[in-house]
Motif scaffolding. Structure first.
Motif, PDB file in Angstrom:
ATOM      1  N   GLN A 156       0.558  -7.057   1.962  1.00  0.00           N
ATOM      2  CA  GLN A 156      -0.431  -8.107   2.193  1.00  0.00           C
ATOM      3  C   GLN A 156      -0.369  -9.175   1.121  1.00  0.00           C
ATOM      4  OE1 GLN A 156      -4.033  -5.792   2.421  1.00  0.00           O
ATOM      5  NE2 GLN A 156      -4.343  -5.809   0.205  1.00  0.00           N
ATOM      6  N   THR A 170       1.595  -0.984   4.246  1.00  0.00           N
ATOM      7  CA  THR A 170       1.214  -2.357   4.571  1.00  0.00           C
ATOM      8  C   THR A 170       1.493  -3.294   3.396  1.00  0.00           C
ATOM      9  OG1 THR A 170      -0.491  -1.683   6.133  1.00  0.00           O
ATOM     10  CG2 THR A 170      -0.773  -3.847   5.124  1.00  0.00           C
ATOM     11  N   CYS A 198       0.070   3.568   3.397  1.00  0.00           N
ATOM     12  CA  CYS A 198       0.497   3.241   4.763  1.00  0.00           C
ATOM     13  C   CYS A 198       1.627   2.218   4.819  1.00  0.00           C
ATOM     14  CB  CYS A 198      -0.703   2.751   5.579  1.00  0.00           C
ATOM     15  SG  CYS A 198      -1.262   1.092   5.118  1.00  0.00           S
ATOM     16  N   CYS A 211      -6.468  -2.186   0.736  1.00  0.00           N
ATOM     17  CA  CYS A 211      -5.518  -2.351   1.838  1.00  0.00           C
ATOM     18  C   CYS A 211      -6.286  -2.779   3.092  1.00  0.00           C
ATOM     19  CB  CYS A 211      -4.789  -1.037   2.084  1.00  0.00           C
ATOM     20  SG  CYS A 211      -3.751  -1.059   3.565  1.00  0.00           S
ATOM     21  N   ARG A 212      -5.782  -3.811   3.775  1.00  0.00           N
ATOM     22  CA  ARG A 212      -6.495  -4.312   4.958  1.00  0.00           C
ATOM     23  C   ARG A 212      -6.386  -3.348   6.132  1.00  0.00           C
ATOM     24  NH1 ARG A 212      -2.495  -6.573   8.273  1.00  0.00           N
ATOM     25  NH2 ARG A 212      -0.622  -7.124   7.132  1.00  0.00           N
ATOM     26  N   ARG A 213      -5.437  -2.401   6.093  1.00  0.00           N
ATOM     27  CA  ARG A 213      -5.306  -1.458   7.210  1.00  0.00           C
ATOM     28  C   ARG A 213      -6.058  -0.149   6.940  1.00  0.00           C
ATOM     29  NH1 ARG A 213       0.587  -0.153   9.115  1.00  0.00           N
ATOM     30  NH2 ARG A 213       0.424  -2.273   9.910  1.00  0.00           N
ATOM     31  N   CYS A 214      -5.824   0.468   5.749  1.00  0.00           N
ATOM     32  CA  CYS A 214      -6.393   1.809   5.529  1.00  0.00           C
ATOM     33  C   CYS A 214      -7.464   1.833   4.436  1.00  0.00           C
ATOM     34  CB  CYS A 214      -5.281   2.814   5.210  1.00  0.00           C
ATOM     35  SG  CYS A 214      -4.568   2.625   3.560  1.00  0.00           S
ATOM     36  N   ARG A 215      -7.739   0.702   3.803  1.00  0.00           N
ATOM     37  CA  ARG A 215      -8.792   0.550   2.790  1.00  0.00           C
ATOM     38  C   ARG A 215      -8.481   1.246   1.469  1.00  0.00           C
ATOM     39  NH1 ARG A 215      -9.963  -3.688   4.388  1.00  0.00           N
ATOM     40  NH2 ARG A 215     -11.623  -3.740   2.877  1.00  0.00           N
ATOM     41  N   CYS A 259       0.847  -1.191   0.000  1.00  0.00           N
ATOM     42  CA  CYS A 259       0.000   0.000   0.000  1.00  0.00           C
ATOM     43  C   CYS A 259       0.883   1.241   0.000  1.00  0.00           C
ATOM     44  CB  CYS A 259      -0.890  -0.001   1.243  1.00  0.00           C
ATOM     45  SG  CYS A 259      -1.874   1.501   1.399  1.00  0.00           S
TER      46      CYS A 259
END
Ligand SMILES: [Zn+2]
Length: 133
Positions: free
Chosen positions: A28, A26, A24, A35-39, A21
């Motif tokens: 994955q 991330t 952020c 993104c699983r953290r910030c979408r 990402c």
């Protein structure tokens, strides 16, 4: 996994290609729409190193249809952070240890999938002695 999803993700699985990402940082795997953290949705392809270790594991004694028991499943921690659930191969249950280095290999997953075709995907096996990890 249905046939369309299998074909869409096949290349990523074979190359162990994840996503990074840009927002952020991330990383994955497997690839997802966001993104699983910030979408955030615009993610970059990210080639994972393939260096990973067994985080936890279990022996499956009663297999679902299309699988033959017993087999080992593990939660494998990739060096970059993501954890992946997959089968272990080329190892006996008594020889698996937590933290054992493993590497991804492409193997047959099901004898006969729901549509009558062989299903290939990734499994993890112990890193062979003498090979760089
Ligand atoms: Zn993000």
């Amino acid at each position: 996994m249905d046939l369309a999803r299998y074909h869409r993700l096949r290349a990523a699985y074979y190359r162990l290609e994840g996503q990074r990402c840009p927002e952020c940082g991330t990383i994955q795997f497997p690839p997802r729409p966001a993104c699983r953290r910030c979408r955030k949705r615009a993610l970059e392809p990210y080639r994972l190193s393939g260096r990973c270790a067994v985080h936890s594991y279990a022996e499956v004694a009663q297999a679902p249809r299309g699988f033959s028991a017993p087999y080992l499943v593990a939660l494998v921690a990739l060096e970059e952070g993501p954890r992946v659930a997959a089968q272990l191969t080329d190892v006996d249950a008594g020889d698996v240890t937590i933290g054992m280095p493993v590497e991804m290999v492409t193997r047959r997953i099901q004898e006969r999938g729901p549509h009558g075709y062989l299903v290939y995907g990734y499994k993890f096996r112990p890193v062979l002695a003498g090979r760089p990890t």
